[in-house]
Scaffold this active site. Structure first.
Site, PDB file in Angstrom:
ATOM      1  N   LYS A  85       0.645  -1.032  -0.024  1.00  0.00           N
ATOM      2  CA  LYS A  85      -0.092   0.170  -0.018  1.00  0.00           C
ATOM      3  C   LYS A  85       0.904   1.378   0.068  1.00  0.00           C
ATOM      4  O   LYS A  85       1.448   1.389   0.946  1.00  0.00           O
ATOM      5  CB  LYS A  85      -0.871  -0.136   1.228  1.00  0.00           C
ATOM      6  CG  LYS A  85      -2.202   0.706   1.229  1.00  0.00           C
ATOM      7  CD  LYS A  85      -2.852   0.405   2.464  1.00  0.00           C
ATOM      8  CE  LYS A  85      -4.038   1.547   2.868  1.00  0.00           C
ATOM      9  NZ  LYS A  85      -4.497   1.226   4.280  1.00  0.00           N
TER      10      LYS A  85
HETATM   11  C1  E4P Z   1      -7.751   1.557   4.574  1.00  0.00           C
HETATM   12  O1  E4P Z   1      -6.993   1.044   3.482  1.00  0.00           O
HETATM   13  C2  E4P Z   1      -7.583   2.765   5.448  1.00  0.00           C
HETATM   14  O2  E4P Z   1      -6.332   2.712   5.722  1.00  0.00           O
HETATM   15  C3  E4P Z   1      -8.788   3.195   6.341  1.00  0.00           C
HETATM   16  O3  E4P Z   1      -9.986   2.736   5.777  1.00  0.00           O
HETATM   17  C4  E4P Z   1      -8.813   4.433   6.659  1.00  0.00           C
HETATM   18  O4  E4P Z   1      -9.757   4.648   7.639  1.00  0.00           O
HETATM   19  P1  E4P Z   1      -9.981   6.020   8.667  1.00  0.00           P
HETATM   20  O5  E4P Z   1     -10.418   7.031   7.703  1.00  0.00           O
HETATM   21  O6  E4P Z   1     -10.894   5.435   9.436  1.00  0.00           O
HETATM   22  O7  E4P Z   1      -8.716   5.940   9.387  1.00  0.00           O
END
Ligand code: E4P
Length: 197
Positions: A85
């Site tokens: 990622k």
């Molecule tokens: C997923 O890949 C993201 O890191 C996650 O959904 C972020 O979520 P948040 O906005 O609640 O931190």
């Protein structure tokens, strides 16, 4: 239509995986901090729960593409189900291109606009993650963003980049993301359980 868990807790993930409904996992540095353990160790444990062809997103951090690629190499040694990622930045997309050229699956995260989704697709992303909840925090309609990305991908026959709706905070977010054309939704375990009721 796939469901991922947005979580860094191997026990919770293993128990949700037993339902037979979970196709993968996304993690991020804040979730890792919560887990309070060495990220490499946590990702190893999560990766072992899933088959080789699932997707476990491990996020790399760094100022430059080189730093991100170095960290990616360590994660990639864990197993074939690791997805790297990267943030949707100039350096993140350079890293994405290099990884994609080596047939590594990449999840480009922090997508807040259709333009960013286009760049990520051009960089060879396997997944792009529009942040529905955080879009709303910034007065952007996250669901309309997914529709717009879907439309652009369809018109341009982009079939190798999947839309992974992230930052999900409610059942409505899940339903509306899929209605708007998301291929995958990643959700916290608590919201996954709520789906049954
Ligand atoms: C997923 O890949 C993201 O890191 C996650 O959904 C972020 O979520 P948040 O906005 O609640 O931190």
């Amino acid at each position: 239509m796939k469901i991922f868990l947005d979580c860094s807790d191997p026990e919770l993930i293993a128990s949700a995986y037993e339902t037979g409904l979970i196709d993968g996992v996304t993690t991020n540095p804040s979730l890792m901090l919560k887990a309070g353990e060495d990220p490499m160790h946590v990702i190893k444990e999560i990766s072992a729960i899933f088959p080789w062809n699932a997707s476990v997103s491990a996020e790399v951090v760094g100022e430059t593409a080189e730093e991100m690629l170095d960290m990616a190499q360590d994660y990639l040694e864990i197993g074939p189900n690791i997805t790297i990622k990267v943030p949707c930045t100039v350096e993140g997309l350079k890293a994405c291109r290099e990884l994609a050229d080596d047939d590594v699956h990449v999840n480009v995260t922090l997508i807040f606009s259709t333009a960013q989704a286009i760049l990520a697709a051009k960089a060879g992303a396997t997944y792009i993650s529009p942040f529905v909840g955080r879009c709303e925090d910034n007065n952007i309609n996250g669901i309309e963003l997914i529709s717009s990305i879907k439309k652009v991908f369809k018109l341009n026959s982009i079939t190798t980049t999947s839309i992974l709706a992230a930052s999900i905070r409610s059942i409505d977010h899940i339903n509306n993301s899929f209605k708007a054309g998301a291929d995958i939704v990643t959700l916290p375990p608590k919201i996954f359980e709520e789906m049954y009721h």
